[in-house]
Motif scaffolding. Structure first.
Motif, PDB file in Angstrom:
ATOM      1  N   GLY A 103      34.464  98.031 -21.561  1.00  0.00           N
ATOM      2  CA  GLY A 103      35.271  98.067 -20.350  1.00  0.00           C
ATOM      3  C   GLY A 103      34.549  98.748 -19.203  1.00  0.00           C
ATOM      4  O   GLY A 103      33.320  98.716 -19.111  1.00  0.00           O
ATOM      5  N   SER A 104      35.312  99.405 -18.338  1.00  0.00           N
ATOM      6  CA  SER A 104      34.752  99.989 -17.120  1.00  0.00           C
ATOM      7  C   SER A 104      33.715 101.075 -17.397  1.00  0.00           C
ATOM      8  O   SER A 104      32.875 101.360 -16.553  1.00  0.00           O
ATOM      9  CB  SER A 104      35.866 100.549 -16.228  1.00  0.00           C
ATOM     10  OG  SER A 104      36.593 101.549 -16.916  1.00  0.00           O
ATOM     11  N   TYR A 105      33.731 101.644 -18.581  1.00  0.00           N
ATOM     12  CA  TYR A 105      32.744 102.670 -18.934  1.00  0.00           C
ATOM     13  C   TYR A 105      31.323 102.117 -18.841  1.00  0.00           C
ATOM     14  O   TYR A 105      30.390 102.844 -18.536  1.00  0.00           O
ATOM     15  CB  TYR A 105      33.023 103.191 -20.339  1.00  0.00           C
ATOM     16  CG  TYR A 105      32.072 104.283 -20.775  1.00  0.00           C
ATOM     17  CD1 TYR A 105      32.259 105.595 -20.343  1.00  0.00           C
ATOM     18  CD2 TYR A 105      30.990 104.005 -21.600  1.00  0.00           C
ATOM     19  CE1 TYR A 105      31.388 106.600 -20.735  1.00  0.00           C
ATOM     20  CE2 TYR A 105      30.122 105.007 -21.998  1.00  0.00           C
ATOM     21  CZ  TYR A 105      30.316 106.300 -21.555  1.00  0.00           C
ATOM     22  OH  TYR A 105      29.450 107.287 -21.941  1.00  0.00           O
ATOM     23  N   THR A 107      30.274  99.901 -16.716  1.00  0.00           N
ATOM     24  CA  THR A 107      29.974  99.417 -15.365  1.00  0.00           C
ATOM     25  C   THR A 107      29.472 100.571 -14.497  1.00  0.00           C
ATOM     26  O   THR A 107      29.387 101.707 -14.949  1.00  0.00           O
ATOM     27  CB  THR A 107      31.227  98.804 -14.708  1.00  0.00           C
ATOM     28  OG1 THR A 107      32.174  99.861 -14.447  1.00  0.00           O
ATOM     29  CG2 THR A 107      31.870  97.742 -15.593  1.00  0.00           C
ATOM     30  N   ASP A 108      29.185 100.246 -13.266  1.00  0.00           N
ATOM     31  CA  ASP A 108      28.756 101.267 -12.299  1.00  0.00           C
ATOM     32  C   ASP A 108      29.930 101.818 -11.498  1.00  0.00           C
ATOM     33  O   ASP A 108      29.731 102.463 -10.471  1.00  0.00           O
ATOM     34  CB  ASP A 108      27.720 100.677 -11.333  1.00  0.00           C
ATOM     35  CG  ASP A 108      26.418 100.338 -12.040  1.00  0.00           C
ATOM     36  OD1 ASP A 108      26.105 100.994 -13.049  1.00  0.00           O
ATOM     37  OD2 ASP A 108      25.723  99.417 -11.577  1.00  0.00           O
ATOM     38  N   ALA A 109      31.132 101.577 -11.949  1.00  0.00           N
ATOM     39  CA  ALA A 109      32.320 102.046 -11.232  1.00  0.00           C
ATOM     40  C   ALA A 109      32.272 103.566 -11.071  1.00  0.00           C
ATOM     41  O   ALA A 109      32.011 104.284 -12.040  1.00  0.00           O
ATOM     42  CB  ALA A 109      33.587 101.650 -11.974  1.00  0.00           C
ATOM     43  N   LEU A 135      36.636 105.989 -13.375  1.00  0.00           N
ATOM     44  CA  LEU A 135      37.157 105.252 -14.520  1.00  0.00           C
ATOM     45  C   LEU A 135      38.649 105.523 -14.672  1.00  0.00           C
ATOM     46  O   LEU A 135      39.085 106.667 -14.565  1.00  0.00           O
ATOM     47  CB  LEU A 135      36.457 105.690 -15.807  1.00  0.00           C
ATOM     48  CG  LEU A 135      34.943 105.552 -15.842  1.00  0.00           C
ATOM     49  CD1 LEU A 135      34.398 106.095 -17.152  1.00  0.00           C
ATOM     50  CD2 LEU A 135      34.529 104.113 -15.653  1.00  0.00           C
ATOM     51  N   GLY A 136      39.424 104.471 -14.927  1.00  0.00           N
ATOM     52  CA  GLY A 136      40.847 104.662 -15.181  1.00  0.00           C
ATOM     53  C   GLY A 136      41.074 105.270 -16.547  1.00  0.00           C
ATOM     54  O   GLY A 136      41.864 106.173 -16.734  1.00  0.00           O
ATOM     55  N   ASP A 142      37.763 102.870 -22.795  1.00  0.00           N
ATOM     56  CA  ASP A 142      38.134 101.928 -23.849  1.00  0.00           C
ATOM     57  C   ASP A 142      37.234 102.155 -25.045  1.00  0.00           C
ATOM     58  O   ASP A 142      36.009 102.053 -24.945  1.00  0.00           O
ATOM     59  CB  ASP A 142      37.977 100.492 -23.350  1.00  0.00           C
ATOM     60  CG  ASP A 142      38.969 100.168 -22.255  1.00  0.00           C
ATOM     61  OD1 ASP A 142      40.174 100.134 -22.571  1.00  0.00           O
ATOM     62  OD2 ASP A 142      38.552  99.956 -21.103  1.00  0.00           O
ATOM     63  N   THR A 163      33.914  90.622 -25.068  1.00  0.00           N
ATOM     64  CA  THR A 163      33.490  91.406 -23.910  1.00  0.00           C
ATOM     65  C   THR A 163      32.271  92.253 -24.292  1.00  0.00           C
ATOM     66  O   THR A 163      32.100  92.590 -25.455  1.00  0.00           O
ATOM     67  CB  THR A 163      34.653  92.305 -23.421  1.00  0.00           C
ATOM     68  OG1 THR A 163      34.287  92.930 -22.212  1.00  0.00           O
ATOM     69  CG2 THR A 163      35.045  93.333 -24.440  1.00  0.00           C
ATOM     70  N   TYR A 215      29.998  95.386 -25.079  1.00  0.00           N
ATOM     71  CA  TYR A 215      30.324  96.694 -25.617  1.00  0.00           C
ATOM     72  C   TYR A 215      29.038  97.368 -26.071  1.00  0.00           C
ATOM     73  O   TYR A 215      27.990  96.742 -26.181  1.00  0.00           O
ATOM     74  CB  TYR A 215      31.312  96.599 -26.793  1.00  0.00           C
ATOM     75  CG  TYR A 215      30.797  95.833 -27.989  1.00  0.00           C
ATOM     76  CD1 TYR A 215      30.170  96.493 -29.033  1.00  0.00           C
ATOM     77  CD2 TYR A 215      30.936  94.445 -28.065  1.00  0.00           C
ATOM     78  CE1 TYR A 215      29.692  95.806 -30.130  1.00  0.00           C
ATOM     79  CE2 TYR A 215      30.461  93.745 -29.163  1.00  0.00           C
ATOM     80  CZ  TYR A 215      29.841  94.431 -30.178  1.00  0.00           C
ATOM     81  OH  TYR A 215      29.360  93.740 -31.261  1.00  0.00           O
TER      82      TYR A 215
END
Length: 101
Positions: free
Chosen positions: A22-24, A26-28, A31-32, A35, A95, A97
């Motif tokens: 998930g977002s972990y 990514t370069d976001a 993080l919400g 996952d 996805t 991982y």
């Protein structure tokens, strides 16, 4: 963690697979949640417990309770920040991982 590694024989289950996705990955910048996918395996055998006088029904009941405690422990102390998934669920999502274990 040190206690677990020092006394592995007292735990009936161990985490056999652990992955993040998930977002972990990514370069976001924010993080919400994290996952995490996991799989556990039972390391205590029924025969080991039966030698101690535990009947098979009690064994499976205890095993179920202990597995639930393992899952709760994986959520750490911030359940709103951890999103837990079974490892086979992650594989079915297709996805990206990263395996940790």
């Amino acid at each position: 963690m040190q206690e677990i590694e020092a006394n592995p024989h007292i735990y009936w289950h161990r985490v056999s697979k652990l992955a993040v996705f998930g977002s972990y990955l990514t370069d976001a910048p924010v993080l919400g949640d994290i996952d995490v996918a996991f799989d556990v395996e039972r390391v205590v055998r029924r025969a080991d417990v039966e030698r101690d006088g535990t009947c098979v029904y009690d064994f499976f009941a205890q095993s179920s309770r202990r597995l639930a405690k393992t899952k709760v422990a994986l959520r750490l102390r911030r359940p709103e920040k951890m999103s837990l998934h079974r490892y086979d669920e992650l594989k079915s999502l297709g996805t990206p991982y990263r395996d940790l274990i």
